[in-house]
Design a protein around this motif. Structure first.
Motif, PDB file in Angstrom:
ATOM      1  N   VAL A 129       0.844  -1.189   0.000  1.00  0.00           N
ATOM      2  CA  VAL A 129       0.000   0.000   0.000  1.00  0.00           C
ATOM      3  C   VAL A 129       0.888   1.250   0.000  1.00  0.00           C
ATOM      4  O   VAL A 129       0.595   2.229  -0.688  1.00  0.00           O
ATOM      5  CB  VAL A 129      -0.948   0.003   1.218  1.00  0.00           C
ATOM      6  N   ARG A 184       0.869   4.325  -2.661  1.00  0.00           N
ATOM      7  CA  ARG A 184       0.626   5.709  -2.237  1.00  0.00           C
ATOM      8  C   ARG A 184       1.716   6.648  -2.720  1.00  0.00           C
ATOM      9  O   ARG A 184       1.492   7.860  -2.817  1.00  0.00           O
ATOM     10  CB  ARG A 184       0.505   5.787  -0.713  1.00  0.00           C
ATOM     11  N   THR A 236      -1.211  10.245  -7.793  1.00  0.00           N
ATOM     12  CA  THR A 236      -2.489  10.089  -7.104  1.00  0.00           C
ATOM     13  C   THR A 236      -3.590  10.848  -7.825  1.00  0.00           C
ATOM     14  O   THR A 236      -3.323  11.865  -8.451  1.00  0.00           O
ATOM     15  CB  THR A 236      -2.337  10.672  -5.676  1.00  0.00           C
ATOM     16  N   SER A 294      -7.757  12.200  -7.058  1.00  0.00           N
ATOM     17  CA  SER A 294      -8.936  12.288  -6.196  1.00  0.00           C
ATOM     18  C   SER A 294     -10.124  12.679  -7.034  1.00  0.00           C
ATOM     19  O   SER A 294      -9.998  13.500  -7.942  1.00  0.00           O
ATOM     20  CB  SER A 294      -8.745  13.355  -5.106  1.00  0.00           C
ATOM     21  N   THR A 303      -9.728   8.671  -3.271  1.00  0.00           N
ATOM     22  CA  THR A 303      -8.354   8.996  -3.627  1.00  0.00           C
ATOM     23  C   THR A 303      -7.569   7.703  -3.780  1.00  0.00           C
ATOM     24  O   THR A 303      -7.710   6.788  -2.951  1.00  0.00           O
ATOM     25  CB  THR A 303      -7.708   9.872  -2.527  1.00  0.00           C
ATOM     26  N   GLY A 304      -6.774   7.647  -4.837  1.00  0.00           N
ATOM     27  CA  GLY A 304      -5.997   6.439  -5.060  1.00  0.00           C
ATOM     28  C   GLY A 304      -5.037   6.586  -6.225  1.00  0.00           C
ATOM     29  O   GLY A 304      -4.828   7.682  -6.746  1.00  0.00           O
ATOM     30  N   THR A 305      -4.488   5.466  -6.626  1.00  0.00           N
ATOM     31  CA  THR A 305      -3.530   5.417  -7.731  1.00  0.00           C
ATOM     32  C   THR A 305      -4.255   5.032  -9.012  1.00  0.00           C
ATOM     33  O   THR A 305      -4.946   4.012  -9.028  1.00  0.00           O
ATOM     34  CB  THR A 305      -2.466   4.330  -7.463  1.00  0.00           C
ATOM     35  N   TRP A 323      -7.362   4.111  -1.822  1.00  0.00           N
ATOM     36  CA  TRP A 323      -6.991   3.813  -0.436  1.00  0.00           C
ATOM     37  C   TRP A 323      -7.551   4.841   0.537  1.00  0.00           C
ATOM     38  O   TRP A 323      -7.354   4.738   1.742  1.00  0.00           O
ATOM     39  CB  TRP A 323      -5.467   3.737  -0.281  1.00  0.00           C
ATOM     40  N   ALA A 324      -8.261   5.850   0.027  1.00  0.00           N
ATOM     41  CA  ALA A 324      -8.841   6.853   0.926  1.00  0.00           C
ATOM     42  C   ALA A 324     -10.271   7.165   0.499  1.00  0.00           C
ATOM     43  O   ALA A 324     -10.595   7.174  -0.689  1.00  0.00           O
ATOM     44  CB  ALA A 324      -7.997   8.122   0.942  1.00  0.00           C
ATOM     45  N   VAL A 331      -8.224   7.410   5.714  1.00  0.00           N
ATOM     46  CA  VAL A 331      -7.796   6.070   5.324  1.00  0.00           C
ATOM     47  C   VAL A 331      -9.040   5.216   5.060  1.00  0.00           C
ATOM     48  O   VAL A 331      -9.995   5.245   5.832  1.00  0.00           O
ATOM     49  CB  VAL A 331      -6.933   5.437   6.440  1.00  0.00           C
TER      50      VAL A 331
END
Ligand SMILES: Nc1nc2c(c(=O)[nH]1)N[C@H]1C(S)=C(S)[C@@H](COP(=O)(O)O)O[C@H]1N2
Ligand SMILES: [Mo]
Length: 247
Positions: free
Chosen positions: A104, A108, A112, A114, A132-134, A184-185, A190
Motif C-alpha cells: 500500500v 501511495r 495520485t 482524487s 483517492t488512489g492510484t 486507499w482513501a 484512510v
C-alpha cells in the motif's frame, strides 16, 4: 448493433501499458477506422472514454454506507487489520511483462488522483463521496500488459456464502480510463474496513458491484472463461447481475 465481442476486439488495440488511451496511436487508428466504417462503434468507444460526472466536496453524502462484505472473515484479514495492512500486497500478474507485488505504501508513493463521484448500487441506493488512489493506468504501465491481455480480473480477500472469493473483471477500456483508480482513501480518511481496506477499485462508469473491495490480486487474462464460474464476476456467475454495468 455493438456486440460485446466488437468492443473487446476494439479494446485490444491498445495495450503495452495504457500510456493514456487517447494518446495511443493504435487506439486513434481504431477510432478513425470505426468512424469511417462503423459509426455506432465509434460512438460507443468515444462514449466509454468520457468521464463520469465529478461533484463538489460540499455535495458529498453525509455518510457513505457499506454494502456486501463489511469485514472479511478469517484470521488472515484480521491480522492485516491489526498491523495496519503493513504486509498487504496487491499482486499484479497474469499476462504482464513484469509481474509485481505492490505494498500500500508503494502505491501511495505513485501519482495520485482524487475524485468526487456518485456510487450507484443496483440494490437501489446511491451516495456521493470523494475517492483517492492510484490510477490503474500507472500500475499497468509499470507491469506492461502483454498484447494477449484483454481483461483484468480483481481477486478479493472476502469469501462469499459458497466459499468462493468475491471477484470482478473489467476490460481494457475501463482499466485505462482516467477515473479508474485503486483507492486507499474515502473522504480524505484512510479507507475503512467496511469499504474495502486497504485497497478497492473505483471504476466510475460502472455500477457498484464492479468496484471490487479488499483487492489482493489483479490478473491480466485473455478470456474470462478461466476465472471463477466463467462469467467475469461473483454476481455474474450467480446470474444476478450482468458483466457490463456501464452507465
Ligand atoms: N470484495 C467485495 N467487493 C464488493 C462487494 C463485496 O461484497 N465484496 N460488494 C459490491 C457492491 S454490490 C457494492 S454496491 C459496493 C459497495 O461498496 P461500499 O461497501 O464501499 O459501499 O462494493 C462492491 N464490491
Ligand atoms: Mo451493489
Amino acid at each position: 448493433m455493438i456486440t460485446r465481442r466488437g468492443l473487446i476486439v476494439a479494446s485490444t488495440a491498445l495495450v503495452a501499458g495504457c500510456d493514456r488511451l487517447s494518446d495511443s496511436p493504435r487506439f486513434r487508428a481504431l477510432l478513425a477506422s470505426a468512424e469511417g466504417g462503423n459509426e455506432a462503434l465509434h460512438r460507443v468507444l468515444v462514449g466509454r472514454m468520457g468521464l463520469a460526472h465529478e461533484y463538489r466536496l460540499d455535495q458529498r453524502s453525509p455518510v457513505f454506507r457499506s454494502n456486501g462484505t463489511a469485514m472479511p472473515a478469517g484470521d488472515d484479514y484480521a491480522r492485516h487489520v491489526a498491523s495496519g495492512f503493513a504486509d498487504w500486497r496487491v499482486v499484479v500478474d497474469g499476462l504482464v511483462a513484469r509481474p509485481y507485488a505492490l505494498s500500500v505504501g508503494e502505491l501511495r508513493a505513485l501519482p495520485t488522483r482524487s475524485q468526487v463521484t456518485r456510487h450507484d448500487c443496483v440494490e437501489g441506493w446511491s451516495a456521493i463521496a470523494q475517492w483517492t488512489g492510484t490510477p490503474l493506468s500507472v500500475v499497468l504501465d509499470r507491469v506492461g500488459l502483454l498484447p494477449s491481455a484483454r481483461y483484468l480480473v480483481f481477486h478479493c480477500a472476502d469469501a462469499m456464502a459458497d466459499g468462493s472469493h468475491y471477484y470482478e473483471s473489467i476490460d481494457l477500456i475501463d482499466a485505462c480510463h482516467p477515473q479508474t483508480i485503486l483507492a486507499w482513501a474515502l473522504n480524505g480518511e484512510v479507507l475503512p474496513v467496511a469499504n474495502g481496506a486497504p485497497l478497492r477499485l473505483r471504476v466510475e462508469r460502472q455500477l457498484g458491484y464492479k468496484h471490487a473491495k479488499y483487492v489482493q490480486r489483479i490478473e491480466a487474462v485473455a478470456a474470462l472463461a478461466g476465472s471463477g464460474g466463467g462469467k467475469g464476476g461473483y454476481w455474474e456467475d450467480t446470474g444476478d447481475y450482468e458483466w457490463y454495468a456501464g452507465a
